[in-house]
Design an enzyme around this catalytic site. Sequence first.
Site, PDB file in Angstrom:
ATOM      1  N   ARG A  66      -2.982 -38.740  -0.868  1.00 34.10           N
ATOM      2  CA  ARG A  66      -3.342 -37.628  -1.753  1.00 34.10           C
ATOM      3  C   ARG A  66      -4.499 -36.849  -1.149  1.00 34.10           C
ATOM      4  O   ARG A  66      -5.144 -37.322  -0.214  1.00 34.10           O
ATOM      5  CB  ARG A  66      -3.731 -38.174  -3.117  1.00 34.10           C
ATOM      6  CG  ARG A  66      -4.879 -39.126  -2.938  1.00 34.10           C
ATOM      7  CD  ARG A  66      -5.305 -39.898  -4.097  1.00 34.10           C
ATOM      8  NE  ARG A  66      -4.487 -40.980  -4.506  1.00 34.10           N
ATOM      9  CZ  ARG A  66      -4.834 -41.774  -5.517  1.00 34.10           C
ATOM     10  NH1 ARG A  66      -5.919 -41.536  -6.185  1.00 34.10           N
ATOM     11  NH2 ARG A  66      -4.080 -42.777  -5.856  1.00 34.10           N
ATOM     12  N   ALA A  68      -5.359 -32.501  -0.394  1.00 33.90           N
ATOM     13  CA  ALA A  68      -4.544 -31.428   0.192  1.00 33.90           C
ATOM     14  C   ALA A  68      -4.274 -31.592   1.697  1.00 33.90           C
ATOM     15  O   ALA A  68      -3.108 -31.581   2.123  1.00 33.90           O
ATOM     16  CB  ALA A  68      -5.195 -30.080  -0.118  1.00 33.90           C
ATOM     17  N   ASP A 257      -7.472 -27.500  -3.484  1.00 32.35           N
ATOM     18  CA  ASP A 257      -6.041 -27.714  -3.217  1.00 32.35           C
ATOM     19  C   ASP A 257      -5.348 -26.414  -2.853  1.00 32.35           C
ATOM     20  O   ASP A 257      -4.337 -26.409  -2.155  1.00 32.35           O
ATOM     21  CB  ASP A 257      -5.369 -28.370  -4.425  1.00 32.35           C
ATOM     22  CG  ASP A 257      -5.814 -29.815  -4.510  1.00 32.35           C
ATOM     23  OD1 ASP A 257      -6.896 -30.059  -5.083  1.00 32.35           O
ATOM     24  OD2 ASP A 257      -5.125 -30.676  -3.946  1.00 32.35           O
ATOM     25  N   LYS A 268      -9.118 -30.335  -8.380  1.00 31.67           N
ATOM     26  CA  LYS A 268      -8.915 -31.419  -9.347  1.00 31.67           C
ATOM     27  C   LYS A 268      -9.430 -31.038 -10.730  1.00 31.67           C
ATOM     28  O   LYS A 268     -10.492 -30.445 -10.872  1.00 31.67           O
ATOM     29  CB  LYS A 268      -9.625 -32.671  -8.816  1.00 31.67           C
ATOM     30  CG  LYS A 268      -9.521 -33.903  -9.669  1.00 31.67           C
ATOM     31  CD  LYS A 268      -8.106 -34.262 -10.089  1.00 31.67           C
ATOM     32  CE  LYS A 268      -7.171 -34.471  -8.917  1.00 31.67           C
ATOM     33  NZ  LYS A 268      -5.733 -34.499  -9.359  1.00 31.67           N
TER      34      LYS A 268
HETATM   35  O1  MRU Z   1      -4.447 -35.316  -7.106  1.00 38.47           O
HETATM   36  P1  MRU Z   1      -5.140 -35.491  -5.791  1.00 38.47           P
HETATM   37  O2  MRU Z   1      -5.863 -36.801  -5.660  1.00 38.47           O
HETATM   38  O3  MRU Z   1      -4.232 -35.214  -4.605  1.00 38.47           O
HETATM   39  O4  MRU Z   1      -6.248 -34.337  -5.798  1.00 38.47           O
HETATM   40  C1  MRU Z   1      -7.137 -34.242  -4.734  1.00 38.47           C
HETATM   41  C2  MRU Z   1      -8.096 -33.153  -4.921  1.00 38.47           C
HETATM   42  O5  MRU Z   1      -8.065 -32.405  -5.875  1.00 38.47           O
HETATM   43  C3  MRU Z   1      -9.068 -32.931  -3.824  1.00 38.47           C
HETATM   44  O6  MRU Z   1     -10.317 -32.639  -4.350  1.00 38.47           O
HETATM   45  C4  MRU Z   1      -8.579 -31.762  -2.988  1.00 38.47           C
HETATM   46  O7  MRU Z   1      -7.276 -32.018  -2.515  1.00 38.47           O
HETATM   47  C5  MRU Z   1      -9.463 -31.489  -1.859  1.00 38.47           C
HETATM   48  S1  MRU Z   1      -9.198 -32.686  -0.600  1.00 38.47           S
HETATM   49  C6  MRU Z   1     -10.007 -32.531   0.750  1.00 38.47           C
END
Ligand code: MRU
Length: 366
Positions: A66, A68, A257, A268
Amino acid sequence: MRDGFGLSRREAFFVVKGIVIMDRTIEWDDGVVRMIDQRTLPHEYQIAEFTDHTGVARAIREMYIRGAPAIGAAAGFGLALAAQNSDATTRDELLSDLNEASDILREARPTAVNLFWALDRILKRASKESLRAPDEIRPAVLDEAQQIADEDVEINRCIGKNGAALIPAGATVLHHCNTGSLATVDYGTALGVIRAVHEQGKGIRVLVDETRPRLQGAKLTTWELKRLGIPQTLIADNAAGHFLHSGEVDAVIVGADRVARNGDVANKIGTYKLAVLAKENDVPFYVAAPTSTIDMSVAAGADIPIEERDADEVTRIGSEHIAPDGVEVANPAFDITPQCYVTAIITEKGVVYAPFEEDFAEIFQA
Ligand code: MRU
């Protein structure tokens, strides 16, 4: 047939419990995609291996992997598996198989644009006119996927360096979700900035938002910061306003994301609330993200699809049910922070301030 970790028999065969520590979150290893299974951290370190693109799509959907940039790298290697497994004998057959696999991977999660960016980039390379035979296309697909993974590490180090210049010595920063090595191929975006400050010996302390409902902060960010020896304090999400108002937070720093052309940020769930509270308390709000997370095809945050996840994530904590059976639940996994709350967006190409659209256009032209 599934085992206790939700793995199929075949995948469970490949799980290595606490033996191998991977250098990176995800790797291609001799025709197999290996990734750290983030669902069982911090208590169990396990590696899951996948040999076809449908497995990788499931790994993204079910959050083995998980964040991005990590999702983008996984999609890339998923497509490399599809190329490897295809028995196509002509260019057209192979491109058709790759497009089919790409459609399956695209369905895995909707919000992080890196997933679509990586797939489009690889399909573009695979369809180059100069590549005629399937045996020319297959290695090109893997090479592009590997490049995406390798570049991610370099990009994150640049983001770290660019962002560290904004953080004063001895700062306390508030961080949301997970943006570290695990959310990328290695090093991290927002956590990369924190790491860079720490590596420069400036001294930094992190207030770690637990990040309900999946607890990426409590489970993953704390695990990474502990391994790096960076001072941290875990807080309940609801405590963030208290700390921002108390004056002990010097900056809020999060990942993204997807960033729209105007600078609106999808990240998030809970990020928007932090951004508003930061502005209200005169605390800078920084977003650290690679340029692959900026989606110039989307004008504003309202056009970014927001993933709705399973009600179980809200009605349970771990295996414990905390709500009455059948209660109605809303579980958006991300929210939109309007650009007016964003102090700066830290990319590998530099730090961008409002008006974001002009600077983004310049970055992409360059
Ligand atoms: O649902 P997830 O765990 O994939 O969400 C991750 C996030 O929201 C991170 O903060 C975002 O991807 C930035 S990662 C470098």
